[in-house]
Design a protein around this motif. Structure first.
Motif, short mmCIF file in Angstrom:
data_model
loop_
_atom_site.label_atom_id
_atom_site.label_comp_id
_atom_site.label_asym_id
_atom_site.label_seq_id
_atom_site.Cartn_x
_atom_site.Cartn_y
_atom_site.Cartn_z
N LEU A 115 -0.18 44.59 23.97
CA LEU A 115 0.71 43.43 24.03
C LEU A 115 1.96 43.67 23.21
N VAL A 116 2.96 42.87 23.51
CA VAL A 116 4.15 42.78 22.68
C VAL A 116 4.23 41.33 22.25
N LEU A 117 4.39 41.12 20.96
CA LEU A 117 4.57 39.78 20.43
C LEU A 117 6.03 39.68 20.01
N ALA A 118 6.74 38.70 20.58
CA ALA A 118 8.17 38.58 20.29
C ALA A 118 8.51 37.16 19.86
N ARG A 119 9.50 37.08 19.00
CA ARG A 119 10.04 35.79 18.56
C ARG A 119 11.54 35.82 18.86
N TYR A 120 12.01 34.77 19.49
CA TYR A 120 13.42 34.71 19.91
C TYR A 120 14.05 33.44 19.35
N GLU A 121 15.26 33.58 18.83
CA GLU A 121 16.02 32.46 18.30
C GLU A 121 17.22 32.22 19.21
N PRO A 122 17.15 31.21 20.09
CA PRO A 122 18.20 30.99 21.09
C PRO A 122 19.59 30.77 20.52
N LEU A 130 8.72 40.98 32.22
CA LEU A 130 9.29 39.73 31.79
C LEU A 130 10.71 40.00 31.32
N VAL A 131 11.63 39.14 31.74
CA VAL A 131 13.03 39.29 31.31
C VAL A 131 13.42 38.06 30.52
N LEU A 132 14.03 38.31 29.37
CA LEU A 132 14.61 37.25 28.56
C LEU A 132 16.12 37.45 28.61
N GLU A 133 16.85 36.44 29.07
CA GLU A 133 18.30 36.55 29.20
C GLU A 133 18.97 35.49 28.35
N ARG A 134 19.97 35.90 27.59
CA ARG A 134 20.76 34.93 26.82
C ARG A 134 21.96 34.55 27.67
N ARG A 135 22.00 33.29 28.04
CA ARG A 135 23.06 32.80 28.91
C ARG A 135 24.19 32.20 28.10
N ALA A 136 25.34 32.15 28.73
CA ALA A 136 26.53 31.59 28.08
C ALA A 136 26.37 30.10 27.83
#
Length: 141
Positions: free
Chosen positions: A15-22, A135-141
Motif C-alpha cells: 500500500l501507499v499511505l498519503a496525506r494531501y493538503e488541498p 489513482l490520480v490526485l489532481e490539484r485544480r485551479a
C-alpha cells in the motif's frame, strides 16, 4: 506490528499511505511495497516520486519503519499512484513485460487516466495477469 502476526508466511499487504493538503498542494506519503508514484506536472513533464527508506510490504517484518516522502502539487499537477500490474503487464508481441520505462512514456503521453489505461491495453495482452489499480490526485485551479 498489528498486521504481521495475522498474515501467513507468504502473505503481505502492499500500500501507499498519503496525506494531501488541498490549500497548499503539499503531500506526504509512505510506500509499503508498491511502485513509486508519478508526478505529472501541468506542462506534461513526468518524474518519479522516489520513496525514502525501506519499502517492504506490510507483513514482511514487525518493526519496519517507513520514512515519509514529501512533495507539492502546483495547480494543474497530478500525482499518479499505481499497482505493479500496469507496468508489469505482458506485451502483446511477447518478450516480457511492458516495463517501467515504457510505462512512464505512456504516462507522459496520456491526457487522462482513461487514456493511460487504453494505451496500456493497446500494447499488452488482453487477459490480466495481475490487478491494474491506479489513482490520480489532481490539484485544480
Amino acid at each position: 506490528r498489528r498486521i504481521a502476526p495475522r498474515l501467513g508466511r507468504r502473505e503481505f499487504v502492499a500500500l501507499v499511505l498519503a496525506r494531501y493538503e488541498p490549500e497548499s498542494g503539499a503531500f506526504t506519503l509512505a510506500n509499503a511495497g508498491l511502485p513509486d508514484p508519478y508526478l505529472i506536472r501541468a506542462d506534461g513533464s513526468v518524474s518519479v516520486v522516489v520513496a525514502q527508506g525501506r519499502r517492504f510490504p506490510l507483513g514482511l517484518g514487525r518493526d519496519v519503519a517507513y520514512a515519509p516522502t514529501s512533495g507539492a502539487l502546483a495547480k494543474g499537477d497530478r500525482l499518479l499512484l499505481i499497482s505493479d500490474g500496469l507496468p508489469e503487464a505482458p506485451l502483446r508481441a511477447g518478450g516480457g513485460p511492458l516495463g517501467y520505462e515504457r510505462f512512464e512514456r505512456l504516462v507522459a503521453g496520456a491526457a487522462s487516466l482513461d487514456g493511460l489505461i487504453e494505451a496500456v491495453k493497446a500494447e499488452t495482452e488482453p487477459a490480466l495477469a495481475d490487478d491494474w489499480t491506479a489513482l490520480v490526485l489532481e490539484r485544480r485551479a
